[in-house]
Design a protein around this motif. Structure first.
Motif, PDB file in Angstrom:
ATOM      1  N   TYR A   1       0.839  -1.202   0.000  1.00 19.03           N
ATOM      2  CA  TYR A   1       0.000   0.000   0.000  1.00 19.03           C
ATOM      3  C   TYR A   1       0.878   1.258   0.000  1.00 19.03           C
TER       4      TYR A   1
ATOM      5  N   HIS B   1       3.828   1.628  -1.294  1.00 21.34           N
ATOM      6  CA  HIS B   1       4.414   1.826  -2.624  1.00 21.34           C
ATOM      7  C   HIS B   1       3.452   2.558  -3.552  1.00 21.34           C
ATOM      8  N   GLN B   2       2.149   2.360  -3.349  1.00 20.25           N
ATOM      9  CA  GLN B   2       1.159   2.977  -4.233  1.00 20.25           C
ATOM     10  C   GLN B   2       0.567   4.274  -3.682  1.00 20.25           C
ATOM     11  N   LEU B   3       0.981   4.645  -2.470  1.00 19.56           N
ATOM     12  CA  LEU B   3       0.464   5.844  -1.830  1.00 19.56           C
ATOM     13  C   LEU B   3       1.083   7.102  -2.443  1.00 19.56           C
ATOM     14  N   ASP B   4       0.248   8.126  -2.652  1.00 19.96           N
ATOM     15  CA  ASP B   4       0.755   9.406  -3.164  1.00 19.96           C
ATOM     16  C   ASP B   4       1.263  10.278  -2.027  1.00 19.96           C
ATOM     17  N   HIS B   5       0.372  10.613  -1.091  1.00 23.37           N
ATOM     18  CA  HIS B   5       0.771  11.483   0.013  1.00 23.37           C
ATOM     19  C   HIS B   5      -0.199  11.335   1.180  1.00 23.37           C
TER      20      HIS B   5
ATOM     21  N   GLU C   1      11.120   5.979   2.224  1.00 25.19           N
ATOM     22  CA  GLU C   1       9.907   6.106   1.416  1.00 25.19           C
ATOM     23  C   GLU C   1       8.769   6.698   2.239  1.00 25.19           C
TER      24      GLU C   1
ATOM     25  N   GLU D   1       9.254  10.387   2.669  1.00 29.67           N
ATOM     26  CA  GLU D   1       9.083  11.060   1.379  1.00 29.67           C
ATOM     27  C   GLU D   1       7.597  11.252   1.067  1.00 29.67           C
ATOM     28  N   LYS D   2       6.763  10.306   1.515  1.00 25.98           N
ATOM     29  CA  LYS D   2       5.349  10.331   1.152  1.00 25.98           C
ATOM     30  C   LYS D   2       4.436  10.875   2.254  1.00 25.98           C
TER      31      LYS D   2
END
Length: 428
Positions: free
Chosen positions: A164, A166-170, A204, A207-208
């Motif tokens: 999840y 890896h596919q998260l924007d923010h 990661e 970053e998100k």
């Protein structure tokens, strides 16, 4: 997110939802709500329509929730998971504390949500929340419970938290409570040994998300945790919260933010030592790592008999190890570098820990001991930096356990082995 299912229902025959429960099972749960679950299991149910396994699980869960999650126990239709999940979930006290540091925002994501206690409380300051959990039964239970609690802003996603991510924007906040058991079920404590490995996905996450909140084992050395996290390329530990409940260390919470540019303002970490008390009050002691004073060697240059009060720091401060700083803040004298006990000639009402009146002080000399212990038949004994265990000292002193007398046995530089015989000062 096509490979992630929003909700997967368990396909076995055990009841999952309260709505699926037949009336006979519902009545059985209500009728036996306060009874011993083990005795109920032995007796069984007279009516074969009772789903006994599910009923016993719900009775046990609600009984545990009365002390662990009291606001949930007050809601009749809350569904409880198997015993292990109840044991592992956060208490309401610690979950509410997390809410106080989680803040507010548009989106919070819990990548390892489990039964959902932390998510239910943390999400209250956010417009939207995503609960990610791999176990489909827990997802189904949490989804139903959120409805019963009126938490309609929480979306339950049944899937792997790392996928999840890896596919998260923010997100405004990512919360992560990694599993602290290996594939054999043994406990693990290091960050890298947990599942998922926090250090592998930390860059990661920062970053998100604007902020990352990690719940780690209370057994972990907080200094090493900070060092391991700050060793990552983009991560900085903004704050560490050492959380105890009624003087038992429960959680290590670590607030992480992005540190894309190295600078002076990122050179320090705030450490918050918190002891949550049953009455609703809180002991709190805060310091910055840049100002942390090492617990240097002490030389005892004052008479023991001039002090009338003894202080024992709470479990969070013991974990933090900020003893010399504690002495400076409160004007108490530390008995010895390794004793972690403090004395003063006056009471310190706001000292973060237990306070005692010193009634007598004695060495281990037989004659002195006999005189000091006259009239005492039982006592609560604590040993700190002392060559005997509690059991060994109790046997030597011939005292029963309990009562209102407290004995602290410790070693004081230039004074040797000393016993402080005290009475506890009750908290107002």
């Amino acid at each position: 997110m096509k490979n992630l299912l929003l909700l997967v229902k368990n396909s076995n025959k055990t009841t999952i939802f309260a709505g699926e429960m037949n009336q006979v099972t519902r009545d059985f749960i209500r009728e036996h709500a306060e009874e011993d679950v083990r005795q109920l299991a032995l007796r069984g149910a007279k009516d074969l329509e009772v789903d006994l396994t599910y009923a016993l699980e719900q009775i046990a869960g609600r009984q545990m929730a009365k002390t662990k999650i009291p606001s949930w126990a007050a809601v009749e239709d809350i569904i409880y998971p198997p015993h292990l999940s109840m044991e592992q979930c956060s208490s309401e006290q610690t979950a509410r504390y997390k809410t106080s540091i989680a803040g507010k925002g548009a989106l919070v994501v819990d990548l390892t949500a489990g039964f959902g206690v932390d998510m239910a409380f943390i999400s209250q300051g956010f417009q939207r929340a995503v609960h990610v959990e791999r176990q489909d039964q827990l997802c189904a239970i949490s989804s139903e419970n959120y409805k019963r609690l009126g938490l309609h802003h929480i979306e339950v996603v049944c899937g792997d938290g790392v996928e999840y991510l890896h596919q998260l924007d923010h997100a405004d906040l990512i919360f992560l409570d990694p599993a602290r058991r290996d594939e054999h079920g043994s406990r693990t404590y290091g960050i890298a040994d947990c599942t998922p490995n926090v250090l592998e996905i930390l860059d990661e996450m920062v970053e998100k998300a604007d902020r990352v909140l990690l719940k780690l084992s209370p057994m972990l050395d907080w200094r090493k945790a900070v060092a391991d996290i700050c060793d990552k390329r983009y991560a900085h530990v903004n704050a560490v919260h050492i959380v105890s409940v009624d003087n038992e260390c429960k959680e290590l919470l670590v607030e992480v933010r992005s540190e894309e540019v190295k600078s002076e303002k990122f050179s320090t970490t705030k450490v918050v030592c918190v002891n949550l008390l049953s009455g609703g009050s809180m002991e709190r002691f805060t310091f910055d790592t840049v100002g942390l004073v090492p617990n240097s060697a002490l030389t005892f240059h004052f008479s023991l008999f001039t002090f009338h009060f003894l202080f024992e720091p709470n479990a969070s401060i013991m974990k933090a190890g900020c003893f010399e700083l504690l002495a400076q803040r409160f004007g108490a004298k530390q008995l010895d570098t390794n004793s972690h006990l403090f004395v003063s000639d006056t009471d310190i009402p706001d000292f973060p820990g237990r306070r005692f009146i010193i009634e007598r002080t004695t060495s281990m000399n037989k004659r002195e001991l006999k005189a000091a212990l006259e009239g005492i038949e039982s006592a609560n004994i604590t040993v700190r930096n002392f060559p005997m265990s509690v059991a060994e000292l109790r046997k030597k002193l011939k005292l029963k356990d309990g009562g209102d007398v407290f004995i602290f046995a410790t070693t004081v530089a230039n004074e040797g082995h000393i016993l402080f015989i005290c009475h506890k000062i009750q908290r107002l």
